[in-house]
Write a protein that holds these residues in place. Structure first.
Motif, PDB file in Angstrom:
ATOM      1  N   GLY A  31       6.916  -1.963  -7.483  1.00  0.00           N
ATOM      2  CA  GLY A  31       5.941  -3.009  -7.173  1.00  0.00           C
ATOM      3  C   GLY A  31       5.601  -3.046  -5.698  1.00  0.00           C
ATOM      4  N   ASN A  32       6.624  -2.884  -4.834  1.00  0.00           N
ATOM      5  CA  ASN A  32       6.387  -2.873  -3.393  1.00  0.00           C
ATOM      6  C   ASN A  32       5.512  -1.693  -2.985  1.00  0.00           C
ATOM      7  N   VAL A  33       5.818  -0.512  -3.530  1.00  0.00           N
ATOM      8  CA  VAL A  33       5.063   0.697  -3.189  1.00  0.00           C
ATOM      9  C   VAL A  33       3.609   0.568  -3.636  1.00  0.00           C
ATOM     10  N   ILE A  34       3.430   0.239  -4.908  1.00  0.00           N
ATOM     11  CA  ILE A  34       2.083   0.124  -5.464  1.00  0.00           C
ATOM     12  C   ILE A  34       1.315  -0.993  -4.780  1.00  0.00           C
ATOM     13  N   GLY A  35       2.020  -2.104  -4.514  1.00  0.00           N
ATOM     14  CA  GLY A  35       1.387  -3.265  -3.905  1.00  0.00           C
ATOM     15  C   GLY A  35       1.090  -3.109  -2.430  1.00  0.00           C
ATOM     16  N   THR A  36       1.489  -1.979  -1.833  1.00  0.00           N
ATOM     17  CA  THR A  36       1.115  -1.660  -0.454  1.00  0.00           C
ATOM     18  C   THR A  36       0.058  -0.560  -0.430  1.00  0.00           C
ATOM     19  N   ALA A  37       0.307   0.526  -1.162  1.00  0.00           N
ATOM     20  CA  ALA A  37      -0.629   1.653  -1.169  1.00  0.00           C
ATOM     21  C   ALA A  37      -1.990   1.255  -1.716  1.00  0.00           C
ATOM     22  N   LEU A  38      -1.994   0.517  -2.813  1.00  0.00           N
ATOM     23  CA  LEU A  38      -3.255   0.156  -3.465  1.00  0.00           C
ATOM     24  C   LEU A  38      -4.115  -0.768  -2.602  1.00  0.00           C
ATOM     25  N   PRO A  39      -3.589  -1.877  -2.086  1.00  0.00           N
ATOM     26  CA  PRO A  39      -4.411  -2.697  -1.183  1.00  0.00           C
ATOM     27  C   PRO A  39      -4.882  -1.926   0.049  1.00  0.00           C
ATOM     28  N   HIS A  40      -4.000  -1.087   0.599  1.00  0.00           N
ATOM     29  CA  HIS A  40      -4.391  -0.256   1.742  1.00  0.00           C
ATOM     30  C   HIS A  40      -5.647   0.544   1.405  1.00  0.00           C
ATOM     31  N   GLY A  41      -5.628   1.211   0.264  1.00  0.00           N
ATOM     32  CA  GLY A  41      -6.774   2.025  -0.126  1.00  0.00           C
ATOM     33  C   GLY A  41      -8.018   1.217  -0.435  1.00  0.00           C
ATOM     34  N   ILE A  42      -7.840   0.070  -1.074  1.00  0.00           N
ATOM     35  CA  ILE A  42      -8.987  -0.767  -1.417  1.00  0.00           C
ATOM     36  C   ILE A  42      -9.627  -1.347  -0.155  1.00  0.00           C
ATOM     37  N   VAL A  43      -8.817  -1.810   0.764  1.00  0.00           N
ATOM     38  CA  VAL A  43      -9.347  -2.370   2.009  1.00  0.00           C
ATOM     39  C   VAL A  43     -10.075  -1.282   2.804  1.00  0.00           C
TER      40      VAL A  43
ATOM     41  N   ILE B 286      -6.363  10.645   2.799  1.00  0.00           N
ATOM     42  CA  ILE B 286      -6.244   9.643   1.745  1.00  0.00           C
ATOM     43  C   ILE B 286      -6.610   8.250   2.238  1.00  0.00           C
ATOM     44  N   TYR B 287      -6.966   7.388   1.298  1.00  0.00           N
ATOM     45  CA  TYR B 287      -7.346   6.012   1.601  1.00  0.00           C
ATOM     46  C   TYR B 287      -6.113   5.139   1.847  1.00  0.00           C
ATOM     47  N   GLY B 288      -5.056   5.347   1.036  1.00  0.00           N
ATOM     48  CA  GLY B 288      -3.880   4.495   1.142  1.00  0.00           C
ATOM     49  C   GLY B 288      -2.630   5.235   0.733  1.00  0.00           C
TER      50      GLY B 288
ATOM     51  N   PHE C 181      -5.805   7.194  -8.129  1.00  0.00           N
ATOM     52  CA  PHE C 181      -4.531   6.649  -7.666  1.00  0.00           C
ATOM     53  C   PHE C 181      -3.409   7.526  -8.204  1.00  0.00           C
ATOM     54  N   PHE C 182      -2.858   8.382  -7.350  1.00  0.00           N
ATOM     55  CA  PHE C 182      -1.776   9.275  -7.743  1.00  0.00           C
ATOM     56  C   PHE C 182      -0.437   8.552  -7.588  1.00  0.00           C
ATOM     57  N   VAL C 183       0.328   8.498  -8.678  1.00  0.00           N
ATOM     58  CA  VAL C 183       1.619   7.810  -8.690  1.00  0.00           C
ATOM     59  C   VAL C 183       2.713   8.829  -8.991  1.00  0.00           C
ATOM     60  N   PHE C 184       3.524   9.119  -7.971  1.00  0.00           N
ATOM     61  CA  PHE C 184       4.605  10.106  -8.090  1.00  0.00           C
ATOM     62  C   PHE C 184       5.917   9.377  -8.327  1.00  0.00           C
ATOM     63  N   ALA C 185       6.564   9.649  -9.478  1.00  0.00           N
ATOM     64  CA  ALA C 185       7.811   8.945  -9.815  1.00  0.00           C
ATOM     65  C   ALA C 185       8.800   9.855 -10.528  1.00  0.00           C
ATOM     66  N   THR C 186       8.754  11.154 -10.226  1.00  0.00           N
ATOM     67  CA  THR C 186       9.632  12.114 -10.911  1.00  0.00           C
ATOM     68  C   THR C 186      10.331  13.030  -9.907  1.00  0.00           C
ATOM     69  N   ARG C 187      10.709  12.485  -8.768  1.00  0.00           N
ATOM     70  CA  ARG C 187      11.291  13.325  -7.705  1.00  0.00           C
ATOM     71  C   ARG C 187      12.578  14.030  -8.132  1.00  0.00           C
TER      72      ARG C 187
ATOM     73  N   ILE D 125      -8.674   8.864  -2.439  1.00  0.00           N
ATOM     74  CA  ILE D 125      -7.333   9.118  -2.973  1.00  0.00           C
ATOM     75  C   ILE D 125      -6.373   8.073  -2.421  1.00  0.00           C
ATOM     76  N   ILE D 126      -5.587   7.503  -3.314  1.00  0.00           N
ATOM     77  CA  ILE D 126      -4.484   6.612  -2.935  1.00  0.00           C
ATOM     78  C   ILE D 126      -3.210   7.226  -3.504  1.00  0.00           C
ATOM     79  N   LEU D 127      -2.128   7.149  -2.737  1.00  0.00           N
ATOM     80  CA  LEU D 127      -0.891   7.817  -3.141  1.00  0.00           C
ATOM     81  C   LEU D 127       0.300   6.877  -3.062  1.00  0.00           C
ATOM     82  N   ALA D 128       1.026   6.740  -4.165  1.00  0.00           N
ATOM     83  CA  ALA D 128       2.254   5.946  -4.223  1.00  0.00           C
ATOM     84  C   ALA D 128       3.404   6.867  -4.589  1.00  0.00           C
ATOM     85  N   ASP D 129       4.453   6.869  -3.760  1.00  0.00           N
ATOM     86  CA  ASP D 129       5.649   7.694  -3.989  1.00  0.00           C
ATOM     87  C   ASP D 129       6.783   6.743  -4.366  1.00  0.00           C
ATOM     88  N   VAL D 130       7.105   6.682  -5.656  1.00  0.00           N
ATOM     89  CA  VAL D 130       8.048   5.701  -6.199  1.00  0.00           C
ATOM     90  C   VAL D 130       9.414   6.333  -6.422  1.00  0.00           C
TER      91      VAL D 130
END
Length: 522
Positions: free
Chosen positions: A404-416, A394-396, A332-338, A363-368
């Protein structure tokens, strides 16, 4: 079998193959017979609460069935809770594998309704009793619940502009003795009736939060998420959250009750939980942050460090968090340093290199957005990944609004998606599952990235130049903005795929904050 995540497929080639393989027409109510059916009472009718989980479910051949949309309300028009309860009583529960239920919709008519004291506590408790009735009628039905811990700020309803920010500030400082003078000054500028309503709503909501825990203790809920709506590290919500944390611990419910940041994404988290439970799919997931320093920072509108938000969400969807990337099934790649120079290119390269070298891992990707001023995807980061063809592998993925919105969308997407690939994917279901995965990924790119990062800023400027309020548009203004944005979104859709047709663009709450984007792929 066509696998849309195969590493050799580029985004353009993926859509072309899909188009050649089968005609793709997706709707909220699928015409095929799904292997799994889930009854959904959403938080409200906004896309992340309704459209996203419905579409996400189709990735695993899950059909989500919700009440008629007209019963769910619209922004400050609260949902029709009593009619929803009547609708629930009419459902044949034997036809469902699980239920995902928002207490806030049942009790108050949705999230916005939960922030005012329009519903007395006795009436709210009476409405929620329907859940015990469902349990009696269907003792084997898996029931997943959610209940929101009230946020600091009241809803901007067009009537409270003069004091809304002051009330939000009061909620942040009033519990602390050292802020006594500030609190007193704020109270002079807030209408007494508004402050009273706010306090009563908080008191009532905490009572319903406690009731939700009681329902879990009594095994009415199989799993519960108490979600903290937009907040900060300090404020009146802290004592509510701590009281609930102690209650959950004292009742020994820490494995079946989660207390975590977020609100809008909870139906997706519970959908992923339901899918994980059904297939006993609990993948090992390693979280990789763009820097370790940012992982320990609190993101805007939240009250916990980013690292904890990720851990909470991983547990909620039934995944197992690991520290060794070699053990992981999914990374789960979490990008939060743009905003850090060179970070976009560096982390995009890291994701791309990992994908090339570790094709067997998901691979799951969250761009925060770490500042909360864009609430969409980072342009250099996204464009580089798009050129590398990462979004077809990628999976999600998600990049909209809060962490929370980003993670809570990308992660379920990838898990499903991960569960869909491992369980029940047959020759008959593979085409529509692949189609659903493609649609949802493209919808994230169009909504989260293209709209929020590219189209919406220009629309906001045009709206302000006209002297309009982007958060309270009239119906006529909304139609004009929808038409302008719709044309721009069609251009963006063509850039991502030449096969997008029938694109529709709606601002469901007469504001630019959220958009509902639909389309077909031919």
């Amino acid at each position: 079998m066509l696998n849309p995540m195969h590493p050799v497929l580029t985004m353009k080639r993926l859509f072309l193959l899909l188009a050649l393989s089968f005609p793709l027409v997706l709707s909220a109510q699928t015409s095929t017979v799904s292997a799994t059916r889930i009854l959904l009472i959403p938080l409200d009718d906004r896309p992340p609460c309704l459209q996203f989980p419905v579409r996400m479910g189709q990735i695993a051949d899950v059909e989500l069935v919700s009440p008629p949309r007209k019963l769910l309300g619209r922004f400050t028009q609260h949902g029709k809770s009593d009619k929803i309860i009547d609708w629930l009583r009419q459902q044949n529960l034997e036809r469902f594998d699980a239920a995902i239920i928002s207490l806030d919709m049942l009790a108050y008519g949705g999230l916005v309704g939960s922030r005012v004291h329009a519903t007395p506590v006795a009436q709210a408790v009476e409405r929620v009793a329907i859940i015990r009735e469902l349990r009696r009628k269907a003792p084997k039905l898996k029931i997943y619940g959610s209940s929101v811990i009230m946020r600091l700020a009241p809803t901007a309803d067009g009537k409270n502009e003069a004091y809304r920010e002051k009330l939000s500030r009061w909620a942040e400082v009033s519990p602390y003795a050292e802020e006594k003078e500030v609190t007193a000054s704020l109270e002079k500028d807030i209408p007494a009736e508004a402050l009273t309503d706010y306090k009563q709503a908080r008191e009532r909501n905490l009572r319903l939060n406690r009731l939700a825990v009681e329902l879990t203790k009594d095994k009415v809920f199989d799993y519960l998420i108490l979600s903290q709506d937009d907040a900060k590290p300090r404020g009146v919500h802290v004592s509510d959250r701590e009281a609930l944390t102690k209650l959950v611990a004292s009742e020994k419910l820490t494995e079946t009750v989660a207390i975590q940041p977020g609100a809008d994404e909870v139906s997706m988290l519970l959908l992923a939980r339901a899918v994980s439970d059904k297939f006993n799919y609990h993948p090992k997931v390693k979280a990789v942050f763009s820097t370790e320093a940012v992982a320990d920072k609190v993101m805007p509108f939240e009250d916990r460090p980013l690292r904890k938000t990720v851990s909470f969400h991983l547990k909620a969807v039934g995944a197992r968090e690991v520290t060794d990337i070699r053990q992981a099934d999914i990374v789960f790649f979490v990008f939060a340093t743009r905003h850090e120079p060179g970070s976009s290119a560096k982390f995009a390269n890291e994701v791309t290199d990992f994908s090339k070298k570790n094709g067997s891992k998901g691979i799951i990707l969250a761009d925060v957005d770490p500042k909360g001023d864009v609430q969409g995807g980072d342009i250099p980061f996204t464009e580089q990944l798009q050129k590398a063809g990462i979004f077809s592998k990628i999976y999600g993925y998600a990049s909209w609004n809060t962490a929370g919105n980003v993670i809570g969308t990308a992660l379920p997407h990838g898990i499903v998606y991960g569960a869909s690939q491992r369980f029940g994917n047959t020759k008959a279901t593979a085409p529509r599952r692949a189609a659903a995965q493609t649609w949802f990924t493209l919808n994230r790119l169009l909504d989260d990235y293209a709209y929020h990062s590219i189209v919406r800023p220009d629309a906001q400027n045009r709206i302000r130049e006209r002297g309009w309020n982007p958060y309270r548009l009239t119906d006529e203004q909304t139609r004009l903005v929808e038409d302008e944005c719709g044309k721009e979104m069609q251009k963006q859709a063509t850039r991502f795929s030449p096969h997008v047709t029938n694109l529709t663009f709606d601002l469901p709450w007469n504001r630019t904050f959220e958009a509902e984007i639909d389309f077909t792929l031919n």
